[in-house]
Design an enzyme around this catalytic site. Sequence first.
Site, PDB file in Angstrom:
ATOM      1  N   GLU A 177       0.829  -1.200   0.000  1.00  0.00           N
ATOM      2  CA  GLU A 177       0.000   0.000   0.000  1.00  0.00           C
ATOM      3  C   GLU A 177       0.875   1.266   0.000  1.00  0.00           C
ATOM      4  OE1 GLU A 177      -4.160  -1.478   1.943  1.00  0.00           O
ATOM      5  OE2 GLU A 177      -2.710  -0.641   3.339  1.00  0.00           O
ATOM      6  N   GLU A 252      -6.831  -7.406  -0.928  1.00  0.00           N
ATOM      7  CA  GLU A 252      -7.402  -7.365   0.417  1.00  0.00           C
ATOM      8  C   GLU A 252      -8.885  -7.053   0.302  1.00  0.00           C
ATOM      9  OE1 GLU A 252      -5.379  -4.898   3.252  1.00  0.00           O
ATOM     10  OE2 GLU A 252      -3.422  -5.823   2.891  1.00  0.00           O
TER      11      GLU A 252
END
Length: 601
Positions: A177, A252
Site C-alpha cells: 500500500e 485485500e
Amino acid sequence: MKKISVIICMILYCVQLSAQHSFQLGDSTFLLDGKPFQMISGEIHYLRVPRESWRDRVRMAKAMGLNTIGTYVFWNMHEPEQGQYNFSGNNDVAAFVKICQEEGMWVILRPSPYACAEWEFGGYPYWLQEIEGLEVRSKEPQYLKAYNNYIKAVGKQLAPLQINHGGNILMVQVENEYGSYSNDKSYLEINRKMFVDAGFDGLLYTCDPAADVAKGHLPGLLPAVNGVDDPEKVKQLVRENHNGKGPFYIAEWYPAWFDSWGEKHHTVPYKDFLTRLDRVLAAGISINMYMFHGGTTRGYMNGANYSEAAPYSPQISSYDYDAPLDEAGNATPKFMEFRKIIARHLATGATLSEVPAKKPAITTPVITFERSCPMFSQLPAAVKSVHPLTFEDLKQAYGFVLYRTTIKGGVSGTLKIKDLRDYGLVFVNGKRVAVLDRRLKQDSTAITLPAGKVTLEILVENLGRINFGPYLLKNRKGIDGEVLFNGQAIQQWQQFRLPYEQQPAIKPAAVGADAPVLKEGHFTLSAKGDTYLDMSKWGKGVVWINGHHLGRYWQVGPQQTLYVPAEWLKTGGNKITVLELIKPGENQVQGLDHPILDVLQ
C-alpha cells in the site's frame, strides 16, 4: 487398508504439487500451467497462530473452498536485533509454506519490509529508529542497506519455494500500500530489484487501495486492488495501470475488521457480503479475504493508529477480526455461508472437503494465585542519565521501563510528562498518585509532595508503535522528552529495563495496596481443550501460561478474555503468571469455554 490408501493419495498429491509448474499473467486471468486459474485466497499470519495449529488452519481454509493462503512476513520478528535472524519455531515461515503445499494449497507471499497489519511498527524492527538519519520507505542509504540485508535473509528461506522452482508460492508482493504513503517510482524500482536479487524471480505485484493504485503501482508489475469489490471498478483500475489488460486481483477484501482498546468490538454481518462475494467470483476475479483467520497478536506485537485528527489508538491482543474462522480456529456462520457461495463456483466435478468438527473448549477450575511479589522488588541494575531515556536509548524494544528520581518535597504542583509513550503510573514514595493514558491525551497531573526528599517513580508501558500513516518514525517509546514539575525540568534519573518477554520467576514478598504485582499460580487439568482466561475483574496487564506470552488484557475492553490454545496446556500441572498493574488485590482467575470480546467498562 483405508489408512494406507489415504497416505498413498497424499503422497501422490504432494509429488504432483511439488512438480514444476508455471504461473503467468494472461490478458484477463491468471494462467496456471497455461490454463485459466482463479485464486480464492484467505489471509492467515503464521505468527498469529501457534505452530502446532498451522496445519489445522490450512485445512479449514481448504474446507471453506479456498485454494490459496496469503501471509505477511514481519521483519521485526525475524530480525529483532540488527543482524540477528530468527526463522525457527513459530518464526519458521518456510515450514508454514511447506505445510500449505502438503495440504494442496498455493501461497501468496507478502514479505514487504512494511506490512501495517495492526502489527507493532507495521512490522519494522524498533532498532531502525536508533540509526541516525534513517528514513523508512525511502531511498535513504541506511534504510536500503538494512532492508536489503533483511530481504536477502527472507529470500534464502523462501525463494526456493516459488512455483517456478517447484514450490507453491504463486506471487510475491513488493512493498505494501505504498500509494497511501508516497509515489516515488524510483523507490519502487529499487524494491523490485532487491526482491529479484534476493531470489524472488517469479511474478511480483503491488497492492493499493483504489484511490492510491496509480501512485503505488510500479509499471511492469501487476497492480492489485484493496478494499473494492465492484467487478467493473476493479477491472477499470487494473486496466488503467496495466496496459489495458488484467488479470484482476483483489489483494485485500474486508468482510470484517479489527478492534482497538476502549472501542466497541467490530462485527460485520455476513449477509452484507454474500452477494458481493458471489459477484466477484462470477466475474472471474481473484480475491484474498483479509482476514480469513486472524488468530492472536501475542506478546507486545499489537500496533496502533494515530493521526492529527484522531487520538493514539492501540489495538487489542485478540485478532479475531470477526473473520470466517474465529480466533481459536473454528468455523463461524460467516464461514459456512461463504462456503456455500464458493461451492457455486467450483470447477466441474470438484467438491469441497468436509468441515472439521469444532474444537473442544473447556472451563478450568478456579485458579488461586499462591505466590506474589511487587513488580518493583525485582529490578535489574539501573541505567543512570541526566534526562529521561527512551526505550530505544535503552536498547529495549517492548514491555515496561521504570523511571526513578529524587526531588525536594513539601510542595504541591503540576507534574507534566512531555511525550508520554504510552501509559504511565506515577508513584510518590511508593504510593500511586496518578494514571496517565496517551489514548485520552493525558500527560499531566496535580500532585502533592510530602516534606523532605521524595522518591518519584513513573512506570511506563509501551502500548504498541504506530503501524500506519506518516508517523512511522515518530514511534520512540517511554518518556520521549522532559518531565516537568511546576514548569521546571526534573533531572538525574534512574531507568530500570523491564521487557518481560519471558515468563518471570517470582520471589515472594509482601505486596502494597498500590504496587504493580507479579502473581504466580498452578492448576491441574484432567483433559486439554481451548480455553479463555476471564480477566474481566482484573485491571491491566499481561499473562503467561507454561512459558507462552498470551498478550495483554485491559479492563477498558472490549476484550475481556485471553485465548489459550489447547496445544499450550498440559494434562496435569500447568503454571500461570500474571503481571497486574492497577488491581494488585485480585487473586483468582478462571478459564471459560467461550470468549468475551464485546464488553466495554
